[in-house]
Design a protein around this motif. Structure first.
Motif, PDB file in Angstrom:
ATOM      1  N   GLU A 152      65.616  69.341  66.718  1.00 45.40           N
ATOM      2  CA  GLU A 152      64.998  68.264  67.489  1.00 45.40           C
ATOM      3  C   GLU A 152      65.100  66.969  66.697  1.00 45.40           C
ATOM      4  N   THR A 161      68.038  68.920  75.765  1.00 43.19           N
ATOM      5  CA  THR A 161      66.888  69.034  76.654  1.00 43.19           C
ATOM      6  C   THR A 161      65.650  68.459  75.984  1.00 43.19           C
ATOM      7  N   THR A 162      64.499  68.628  76.606  1.00 44.66           N
ATOM      8  CA  THR A 162      63.269  68.034  76.081  1.00 44.66           C
ATOM      9  C   THR A 162      62.729  68.814  74.882  1.00 44.66           C
ATOM     10  N   ARG A 163      61.989  68.102  74.038  1.00 42.14           N
ATOM     11  CA  ARG A 163      61.414  68.720  72.853  1.00 42.14           C
ATOM     12  C   ARG A 163      60.200  69.569  73.228  1.00 42.14           C
ATOM     13  N   GLN A 205      59.951  63.414  77.937  1.00 40.53           N
ATOM     14  CA  GLN A 205      61.040  63.735  78.864  1.00 40.53           C
ATOM     15  C   GLN A 205      62.431  63.441  78.307  1.00 40.53           C
ATOM     16  N   LYS A 206      62.494  62.864  77.129  1.00 43.37           N
ATOM     17  CA  LYS A 206      63.795  62.500  76.571  1.00 43.37           C
ATOM     18  C   LYS A 206      64.516  63.747  76.026  1.00 43.37           C
ATOM     19  N   PRO A 207      65.817  63.846  76.279  1.00 42.57           N
ATOM     20  CA  PRO A 207      66.587  65.035  75.843  1.00 42.57           C
ATOM     21  C   PRO A 207      66.954  64.957  74.352  1.00 42.57           C
TER      22      PRO A 207
END
Length: 273
Positions: free
Chosen positions: A94, A227-229, A240-242
């Motif tokens: 991440e 995808t999202t954390r 919502q950030k990938p």
């Protein structure tokens, strides 16, 4: 001289001129006890022999998102005090981007004693504790206060030692852990490799107990899911950030995002199994 007789002559000469055991000598000749002169075939054996040098400063000196992706497929090595080496292939990461990132420990650019490693040179370990018990390990990148969380590893070497270390952290009678359960999460990863707060601010390019080496099997762009954390649901748009990346289809990933994988498949980025 026929090849077999030549090898036997070399074996005899090496044994008489050294203190090696017979199996050490066979290793030097690259033959097996039954006389087979074929090289070892294990891909992990090949990795150890050909990629033994650690990743250097230039590798870590990347923007945070790039580094998070670049980590996938690389190998984290932990050398225990007794000399055993634990190897794991990085399969999930991440990215935490620093000041603007509401989910980052360095949000707002605030530097504290706890998060100081996030502001140090790329390749510095940032280890923090959660719930007052468990540890998570990150690696600093380019960018003020930016770092990459290592979420999951695919164990390659030293699995029994990993089980020993995990068992000391678990309460009460427990069943033996399966391979895929050893490092499939950031705290499990730290338990399995014996990483604690003492590793905070260590330099991966210099440390004698922990480092990274190049992986032999890096994923292609089509094999990486963005995808999202995990666990940052109250961080607004940042939730919502990938910014979580994992190798698609790898069973050692902690959390698979099937919805995102279906959407990517629908767009033709990869086939949906």
């Amino acid at each position: 001289m026929p090849r077999k007789r030549k090898l036997l002559a070399q074996l005899s000469a090496l044994q008489s001129s050294s203190s090696f055991s017979p199996f050490d000598v066979l290793e030097n000749l690259n033959i097996t006890p039954d006389g087979d002169s074929a090289p070892k075939s294990s891909k992990y054996f090949a990795t150890e022999k050909t990629n033994s040098s650690r990743l250097e400063a230039d590798f870590f000196n990347q923007p945070c998102v790039n580094l998070a992706r670049s980590f996938l497929g690389q190998i984290l090595v932990r050398k225990l005090p007794d000399g055993r080496e634990l190897w794991g292939r990085i399969v999930e990461t991440e990215a935490y981007l620093g000041g603007e990132d509401e989910a980052s420990h360095s949000k707002g650019g605030k530097q504290t004693q706890r998060n100081a490693a996030m502001f140090m040179k790329p390749g510095t370990l940032y280890v923090y504790q959660i719930y007052g018990i468990y540890f998570c390990v990150n690696v600093s990148s380019q960018g003020e206060g930016a770092a990459v969380l290592l979420r999951s590893l695919e164990p390659l070497q030293g699995l029994e030692a990993m089980r020993e270390l995990r068992s000391t952290s678990r309460k009460g009678p427990t069943k033996p852990l399966k391979d895929w359960q050893l490092c499939n999460g950031p705290s499990k990863l730290c338990q399995a490799l014996g990483i604690n707060k003492a590793f905070d601010q260590r330099d991966l390019t210099q440390d004698a107990a922990i480092w990274m080496i190049p992986g032999h099997d890096l994923p292609g762009e089509q094999d990486v899911v963005a995808t999202t954390r995990i666990g940052i649901g109250n961080r607004g748009e940042w939730a919502q950030k990938p910014l979580r990346f994992y190798i698609r289809g790898n069973k050692f990933v902690s959390v698979v995002d099937k919805k995102t994988e279906r959407e990517l498949a629908a767009r033709g980025q990869f086939s949906c199994s």
